[in-house]
Motif scaffolding. Structure first.
Motif, mmCIF file in Angstrom:
data_model
loop_
_atom_site.group_PDB
_atom_site.id
_atom_site.type_symbol
_atom_site.label_atom_id
_atom_site.label_comp_id
_atom_site.label_asym_id
_atom_site.label_seq_id
_atom_site.Cartn_x
_atom_site.Cartn_y
_atom_site.Cartn_z
ATOM 1 N N PHE A 186 0.957 -1.057 0.161
ATOM 2 C CA PHE A 186 -0.095 -0.160 -0.059
ATOM 3 C C PHE A 186 0.770 1.210 0.042
ATOM 4 C CE2 PHE A 186 -4.853 -0.996 1.019
ATOM 5 C CZ PHE A 186 -4.456 -2.276 0.715
ATOM 6 N N PHE B 13 -9.450 -0.552 -5.227
ATOM 7 C CA PHE B 13 -9.157 0.540 -5.309
ATOM 8 C C PHE B 13 -9.698 1.396 -6.457
ATOM 9 C CE2 PHE B 13 -5.504 -1.453 -3.523
ATOM 10 C CZ PHE B 13 -5.283 0.066 -2.667
ATOM 11 N N ASN C 272 -8.663 3.080 2.139
ATOM 12 C CA ASN C 272 -8.676 2.302 0.854
ATOM 13 C C ASN C 272 -6.169 3.410 1.430
ATOM 14 O OD1 ASN C 272 -10.305 1.216 0.276
ATOM 15 N ND2 ASN C 272 -10.814 2.958 -1.436
ATOM 16 N N LEU C 273 -6.374 4.117 1.962
ATOM 17 C CA LEU C 273 -5.239 4.266 1.877
ATOM 18 C C LEU C 273 -4.467 4.491 3.448
ATOM 19 C CD1 LEU C 273 -3.879 6.165 -1.652
ATOM 20 C CD2 LEU C 273 -3.451 3.802 -0.223
#
Lengths: 481, 425
Positions: free
Chosen positions: A125, B135, B248-249
């Motif tokens: 990530f 994503f 998501n991040l």
């Protein structure tokens, strides 16, 4: 000028009233601070650990007892990759590369223990590094802050009022840009502080640090101009926002990945295992240094005998077995270095392919600029690998020279079967001080700065393009006014 | 049904939506194509290396004149072949090694060697299908649905359309269904085609499709929750962008930071160092001591002829093994720490749908951390087999017979790592 300042001040007041803007910008600032502190702690710790590991393994080597020098060739040595001090700003490939290499005779080993293998899937990530925040998050926050800046005034009809007050389009845009720039500078402050903090201990890193910050400014500047250009040409706030978000997605998220995929597909690099297999035949033909009678060394034997003017290896004033070790190492290193050089060249070619995509994504250009200037790019890693191999060759050959010069041939030949001969082949431990210090300093700051020129120019190109867009937008506003 | 068809027709008449759907189709197809290409390349490389490895071993053993020397030169290729579904989620395959040649020497000195790809490309990441689903799908869903209500309000049609509650249901349900169905079609059609082409087992393909549907539905629910607020479209879009970034991040990266700080994995450098010291110290220790310690591990060879000469291969392989034994605990702790971090990262899946999707897909595809640990275990098992092949020849003083070198065991790849259920979202 006054008008510009008034417009900027009004924009700041507008942001203060908007909950979304205050929250996201506050979060960006908080994240910046957090990431800078955590990166500083992490990189500092890594540097200390690896430097300590390096010193410790050197002590281990020097503390070895008296023994046959070739045993030291197989005892080997470890070298550690120490991240450069400015890795605080941009860790680059650090997590994706091995931290240490075992150096021994006859073989080239790979760099082992990469962080990415030890950190679960979350490693993919990315990193909450200052670089990631500037490349990916800051543009998004600038979009959220600025997408409505002009189009909002158009939607509410205040644009006409501004024109009637004698405000010129460029003043309006300069004011809005000034406000966004102030926000960007505030967000970059922790990065600048981290850079300054690093400079305390490493003054010569000033130029790379400045380039990093310059690249950040060019990048965010381009985003600011782009955001304003879109905002002033859009008829509705929603159109401006969705267009900008789509642009962000392409530039920051999609294009870099496409670049990696295209690079991987266009330059095949078979890898170390494949190279090891392909090198096998050549290495065997070169001869095994442990076996002086191998036909591979027949020519070498004749040359040595001729050089010393003797008729048999027993009559040589030096230990022939040591000479063969040196010759075997020279040949095998040459073959393996050839494969390694081709492999590294292949990886560098892949990186060049990926870098062509900077024409589509300034985020890639920024990453390239900062990795290159701080010394955490592929080239810096390759530099470490090459330095490690040079180090390996140097100490192994120094030990082989001892093998040739300090040992008696007859004892050496009998040592596997004769215990007293074996005792005589053990040489004094003081010799192990021949191990050179491992010097894997990153490229000189000036050299890194020079290498970073190309991506910085690309970023300057992006800023210019964005400025041109903004000028056209200003003209369009002028026609409307 | 008629309402759905009407909405579909309406949807396909909007150029913006059509462009978006085209983009979805393009990204999904590209990601699958790139994944399949990469896996085919790995497959081809592997096939070539397996053949090269056999030839190279035969050539390397040609000049061997005793068992010990042969074992020293007999490297055998171990590998983790790309599983069928790997084209969907490349996972750890570009960062965790999947090729390693090992021999009967101390394994701890060999197993960490890593034939890894280009780090700069690994840093950029890959556009695989898992990435698109994890994503990009949220963004696609948001793009399609966030202005569902706001658009009508902008056009001043909202009041008219919502005259009654029943009318509202008749309007929104088919409209949302039409948008999601076309999106799913664009996402799933390329996958179904790829799965058919690459002969993915139907069960696995269905699981992937289920994950795609769950991800789409989950985000649709979230987006709709905001879409029905009395906000304008731009505000909803910016809130969605922030939520996307956060879930998501930012949250996964926070979690990563926390996990790395809580589970400090045993330093790999420590294993390597200690293993080397153990192996090298053996040269200075009386051979009887080493042999006694080895026989404690392998009592079956205790009664064989004792080592007399300064150098003997029996003794050499004995201390090699003792080197592994010396760091067995450290090495196990190292793997346990990696596994622990992986387990902890599973909790992140509860707060981050992207993590959930990535975990589920890499698990299904056999490209997750568990799969690389599984490969590690297979290398270890194979190394034991290799030792068991050489030990009788060495310890029973079997006369050297070249033709027996053909019996050196070859590594057999298991199909995929132990089949596991896809993680739940």
């Amino acid at each position: 000028m006054n008008a510009v300042l008034r417009i900027a001040a009004a924009e700041l007041r507008y942001w203060r009233r908007s909950r979304l803007v205050s929250v996201t910008f506050g979060a960006l600032l908080g994240l910046m601070l957090l990431s800078v502190l955590s990166a500083a702690a992490h990189i500092g710790e890594e540097r200390r650990t690896r430097e300590a590991d390096q010193a410790r393994t050197r002590e281990h080597f020097l503390a070895q007892p008296a023994r046959h020098p070739h045993r030291m060739v197989h005892y080997g040595h470890y070298v550690y990759r120490v991240p450069p001090p400015l890795a605080v700003l941009e860790p680059g490939v650090d997590a994706f590369t091995g931290r240490s290499i075992f150096l021994e005779g006859h073989r080239q080993n790979s760099a082992t223990f990469a962080a990415v293998q030890e950190t679960s899937l979350l490693a993919r990530f990315g990193d909450l590094s200052p670089a990631f925040l500037v490349q990916a998050v800051a543009p998004l926050v600038l979009i959220l802050m600025g997408y409505g800046s002009v189009v909002r005034e158009r939607e509410t009809g205040t644009l006409i009022q501004l024109w009637t007050h004698g405000i010129r389009p460029w003043q309006l845009l300069a004011g809005k840009a000034g406000a966004l720039l102030a926000a960007a500078l505030l967000a970059l402050a922790p990065v600048a502080a981290a850079a300054l903090w690093t400079l305390v201990g490493h003054r010569d890193e000033a130029l790379p640090a400045a380039i990093c910050l310059l690249a950040d400014l060019l990048y965010l500047g381009a985003w600011i101009c782009g955001v304003l250009a879109v905002s002033s040409r859009a008829s509705r706030r929603w159109t401006a926002l969705s267009g900008l978000l789509a642009g962000w997605l392409l530039v920051v998220v999609i294009v870099p990945r496409v670049a990696a995929d295209v690079a991987q597909a266009s330059v095949p690099v078979p890898g170390m295992t494949a190279d090891g297999l392909r090198a096998g035949a050549a290495l065997r033909a070169a001869g095994d240094g442990h076996d002086p009678r191998s036909p591979a060394f027949a020519q070498f034997t004749r040359e040595v005998l001729a050089r010393y003017g003797v008729s048999s290896v027993e009559a040589l004033p030096v230990n022939f077995r040591g000479l063969v070790m040196m010759e075997g190492e020279r040949k095998s290193a040459e073959i393996q270095q050839g494969f390694a050089a081709r492999r590294l060249a292949g990886e560098a070619a892949q990186a060049r392919v990926a870098r062509r995509f900077t024409a589509l994504s300034p985020a890639l250009a920024l990453r390239w600029a900062s990795m290159t200037s701080v010394g955490t790019d592929l080239a810096a890693y390759h530099r470490f690998l090459v330095a490690a191999e040079a180090h390996r060759y140097e100490f192994v050959q120094a030990l082989n020279r001892l093998h040739a010069e300090a040992l008696n041939y007859a004892d050496d030949a009998r040592r596997s079967a004769d215990r007293t001969a074996e005792q005589r082949t053990r040489i004094d431990a003081g010799h192990w001080a021949l191990l050179p210090e491992f010097d894997a300093a990153p490229a000189a700051p000036a050299a890194r700065a020079q290498a970073a020129t190309a991506p910085v120019l690309v970023l300057a190109g992006w800023l210019t393009a964005a400025l041109l867009l903004l000028r056209r937008a200003a003209r369009a506003l002028g026609r409307a006014a | 049904m008629q309402a759905l068809l009407r909405e579909l027709r309406l949807l396909l008449r909007q150029p913006g939506t059509l462009a978006l759907l085209g983009f979805v189709l393009l990204t999904a197809t590209t990601s699958l194509g790139l994944g399949a290409r990469e896996m085919a390349a790995q497959q081809a490389l592997l096939a070539r290396l397996i053949a090269d490895d056999r030839a190279e071993r035969a050539a390397a053993l040609e000049r061997a004149d005793d068992w010990g020397d042969a074992a020293y030169h007999a490297f055998v290729l171990t590998y983790a072949p790309p599983p069928t579904l790997a084209f969907v989620a490349l996972g750890q395959r570009d960062v965790a090694p999947w090729l390693l040649r090992v021999r009967a020497l101390a394994l701890e000195g060999q197993i960490y060697e890593s034939d890894r790809g280009n780090p700069e490309l690994a840093l950029l990441g890959r556009l695989d299908y898992a990435f698109v689903i994890a994503f990009l799908v949220p963004l696609f869903v948001a793009a399609l649905l966030h202005d569902l209500v706001a658009r009508e309000r902008d056009h001043g049609r909202l009041g008219l359309l919502l005259a009654t509650a029943a009318a509202a249901r008749r309007l929104w349900v088919p409209r949302v269904a039409a948008a999601l169905l076309t999106l799913l079609l664009c996402l799933l059609a390329p996958f179904v085609a790829a799965a058919a082409l690459l002969e993915v087992p139907p069960g696995a393909a269905a699981a992937v499709m289920l994950i795609v549907i769950a991800q789409t539905a989950g985000w649709a629910a979230l987006v709709l929750w905001f879409a029905f607020r009395p906000w304008d479209a731009a505000r909803i879009a910016s809130v969605m962008a922030v939520i996307w970034l956060l879930l998501n991040l930012l949250l996964p990266l926070f979690a990563k930071l926390a996990i790395e700080r809580t589970v400090t994995s045993v330093s790999g450098a420590e294993i390597a160092l200690r293993q080397r010291e153990a192996v090298n110290d053996a040269w200075g220790v009386p051979k009887e001591v080493t042999m006694t310690r080895f026989f404690r591990q392998h009592p079956e060879w205790a009664a064989t002829t004792p080592v007399q000469t300064p150098f003997h291969w029996k003794w050499y392989y004995a201390f090699q093994h003792l080197g592994d034994v010396a760091v067995a605990d450290l090495s196990a702790a190292y793997r346990a720490a990696i596994r622990r971090r992986d387990e902890l990262s599973a909790w992140t899946a509860l707060i981050s749908p992207a993590v959930a999707v990535q975990r589920a897909l890499t698990r299904l595809a056999g490209t997750d951390v568990e799969a690389s640990l599984h490969y590690d275990a297979r290398i270890r098992a194979f190394h034991t087999r290799l030792r068991q092949f050489w030990y009788p020849l060495l310890f029973d003083d079997v006369p050297f017979a070249r033709e027996r070198l053909r019996e050196v065991p070859a590594f057999a790849a298991s199909a995929t790592p132990p089949a596991t259920t896809p993680g739940s979202r």
